[in-house]
Design a protein around this motif. Structure first.
Motif, PDB file in Angstrom:
ATOM      1  N   VAL A  10       0.844  -1.193   0.000  1.00 55.86           N
ATOM      2  CA  VAL A  10       0.000   0.000   0.000  1.00 55.86           C
ATOM      3  C   VAL A  10       0.876   1.239   0.000  1.00 55.86           C
ATOM      4  O   VAL A  10       2.038   1.211   0.410  1.00 55.86           O
ATOM      5  CB  VAL A  10      -0.947   0.039   1.218  1.00 55.86           C
ATOM      6  CG1 VAL A  10      -1.935  -1.103   1.180  1.00 55.86           C
ATOM      7  CG2 VAL A  10      -0.157   0.021   2.524  1.00 55.86           C
ATOM      8  N   ASP A  11       0.295   2.331  -0.464  1.00 49.59           N
ATOM      9  CA  ASP A  11       1.016   3.601  -0.465  1.00 49.59           C
ATOM     10  C   ASP A  11       1.175   4.135   0.947  1.00 49.59           C
ATOM     11  O   ASP A  11       2.246   4.642   1.313  1.00 49.59           O
ATOM     12  CB  ASP A  11       0.281   4.625  -1.325  1.00 49.59           C
ATOM     13  CG  ASP A  11       0.318   4.283  -2.804  1.00 49.59           C
ATOM     14  OD1 ASP A  11       1.328   3.707  -3.257  1.00 49.59           O
ATOM     15  OD2 ASP A  11      -0.669   4.581  -3.499  1.00 49.59           O
ATOM     16  N   LEU A  12       0.111   4.042   1.736  1.00 48.28           N
ATOM     17  CA  LEU A  12       0.151   4.609   3.083  1.00 48.28           C
ATOM     18  C   LEU A  12      -0.552   3.705   4.070  1.00 48.28           C
ATOM     19  O   LEU A  12      -1.640   3.196   3.793  1.00 48.28           O
ATOM     20  CB  LEU A  12      -0.492   5.996   3.094  1.00 48.28           C
ATOM     21  CG  LEU A  12      -0.478   6.738   4.438  1.00 48.28           C
ATOM     22  CD1 LEU A  12      -0.116   8.210   4.244  1.00 48.28           C
ATOM     23  CD2 LEU A  12      -1.827   6.643   5.145  1.00 48.28           C
ATOM     24  N   LEU A  13       0.074   3.515   5.216  1.00 48.56           N
ATOM     25  CA  LEU A  13      -0.521   2.796   6.344  1.00 48.56           C
ATOM     26  C   LEU A  13      -0.586   3.744   7.528  1.00 48.56           C
ATOM     27  O   LEU A  13       0.372   4.459   7.819  1.00 48.56           O
ATOM     28  CB  LEU A  13       0.317   1.577   6.718  1.00 48.56           C
ATOM     29  CG  LEU A  13       0.001   0.907   8.073  1.00 48.56           C
ATOM     30  CD1 LEU A  13      -1.378   0.251   8.051  1.00 48.56           C
ATOM     31  CD2 LEU A  13       1.071  -0.118   8.439  1.00 48.56           C
ATOM     32  N   THR A  14      -1.707   3.749   8.209  1.00 52.99           N
ATOM     33  CA  THR A  14      -1.829   4.496   9.447  1.00 52.99           C
ATOM     34  C   THR A  14      -2.657   3.696  10.426  1.00 52.99           C
ATOM     35  O   THR A  14      -3.355   2.758  10.045  1.00 52.99           O
ATOM     36  CB  THR A  14      -2.449   5.887   9.211  1.00 52.99           C
ATOM     37  OG1 THR A  14      -2.365   6.661  10.412  1.00 52.99           O
ATOM     38  CG2 THR A  14      -3.904   5.782   8.767  1.00 52.99           C
ATOM     39  N   PHE A  15      -2.544   4.004  11.690  1.00 54.72           N
ATOM     40  CA  PHE A  15      -3.328   3.275  12.687  1.00 54.72           C
ATOM     41  C   PHE A  15      -3.616   4.168  13.883  1.00 54.72           C
ATOM     42  O   PHE A  15      -2.895   5.121  14.173  1.00 54.72           O
ATOM     43  CB  PHE A  15      -2.615   1.993  13.129  1.00 54.72           C
ATOM     44  CG  PHE A  15      -1.296   2.209  13.836  1.00 54.72           C
ATOM     45  CD1 PHE A  15      -1.235   2.404  15.198  1.00 54.72           C
ATOM     46  CD2 PHE A  15      -0.107   2.183  13.116  1.00 54.72           C
ATOM     47  CE1 PHE A  15      -0.016   2.586  15.847  1.00 54.72           C
ATOM     48  CE2 PHE A  15       1.113   2.352  13.740  1.00 54.72           C
ATOM     49  CZ  PHE A  15       1.157   2.561  15.115  1.00 54.72           C
TER      50      PHE A  15
END
Length: 329
Positions: A10-15
């Motif tokens: 994925v281009d971006l991971l956030t949590f």
């Protein structure tokens, strides 16, 4: 943890924790109708980046309740991939947002001991296997519980070691912890961050504010120099209605805000961050990143909701080029 089927990377991971936000158009004490929304700095950024055409994953924990189901449904509808866990023993967090006056909005949290606060390093390990280009973190998640703080620390260290760009938004929340507590936790994270994002009054939480000077520009320059010396490549300073700046080893760039009619400032900082990171993913230079961040921030403040008014890529041209007060026909 349950993963939605999607791309291998994925281009971006956030949590972080996403909550149900119950919004009031007036004083809560007077009663009246409430509208139901999804709120959370990290999921705001996730939606913003996804709307601009990038692949995005959000990791988090929700309760096995209607509120959690609502959050998951909304994020899926926005094209955000999910790496989530449901906790049947805890409730999804809730926030009441009160429009007290035209210029003052107040948040009231009901998130202590929530499902979202149980996020732990094991939850993040599986999400990191997607191989993101950018890992976006905020100080909010680190403030929720000792477990979530460990998750942030673990993710930052692992991602940096794997060559992933780590974006850290200070995002200080005084109702979650004190400035001293935030400084103790966030300062060590800086060494893993390639991009540090902060409001102009948050830099002192991750760098040493010089004493004996009341000159804001000199103080900022000293703190930025410290951060760049620690290995941060880009220090992004959000200034609200005054625009934004980026400091790198090559110098400083400034961008004014896009002129719009402001009706709701909630989520504006997250919108700016989404635009900035989207442009970075597209390979834009620093001025280009600042410009897109200013555009997405303008969409946020000129529409109601945390993220509902954020633009698609095709809509970016609506602001800054179209005269105000016009109707496209």
């Amino acid at each position: 943890m349950t993963a939605d089927v999607g791309r291998a990377s994925v281009d971006l991971l956030t949590f972080g924790e996403s909550m149900v936000s119950l919004r009031s158009a007036g004083p809560l004490s007077a009663g009246g109708a409430l509208s139901m929304h999804v709120a959370g700095a990290e999921s705001n950024v996730a939606v913003g980046v996804a709307r601009l055409g990038h692949s995005v994953s959000w990791a988090g924990v929700v309760g096995a309740d209607p509120h959690g189901e609502f959050i998951l449904r909304q994020l899926r509808a926005e094209g955000v991939g999910l790496q989530h866990r449901e906790d049947a023993t805890r409730r999804t967090g809730v926030m009441f947002l009160e429009q007290r006056t035209a210029d003052v909005t107040r948040a009231f949290y009901y998130r202590s001991g929530s499902a979202g606060s149980t996020l732990c390093p094991e939850d993040i390990d599986s999400a990191l296997q997607a191989g993101p280009r950018i890992l976006h973190l905020t100080g909010i998640t680190a403030a929720l519980s000792p477990e979530s703080r460990k998750a942030v620390e673990h993710a930052a260290e692992r991602a940096a070691a794997d060559g992933v760009v780590v974006s850290l938004d200070v995002n200080y929340r005084s109702k979650l912890w004190s400035r001293e507590e935030a400084r103790e936790v966030l300062t060590p994270l800086v060494r893993h961050a390639g991009i540090l994002i902060a409001s102009d009054d948050e830099l002192g939480l991750v760098a040493t504010a010089p004493t004996g000077t009341h000159d804001q520009a000199s103080s900022e320059a000293a703190m930025v120099a410290e951060l760049l010396g620690l290995g941060v490549q880009e220090v992004v300073v959000k200034r609200g209605a005054a625009g934004a700046s980026v400091h790198t080893a090559d110098g400083r760039w400034d961008a004014p805000p896009v002129s719009v009619t402001s009706i709701d400032t909630v989520g504006a900082g997250d919108a700016f961050t989404a635009g900035y990171l989207s442009a970075l993913l597209d390979g834009a230079d620093v001025p280009g990143r600042l410009h897109r961040g200013a555009l997405t921030g303008a969409f946020a403040v000129s529409t109601a909701g945390d993220w509902e008014g954020l633009p698609s890529r095709a809509e970016l041209a609506l602001l800054g080029t179209t005269p105000g007060g016009t109707t496209q026909r």
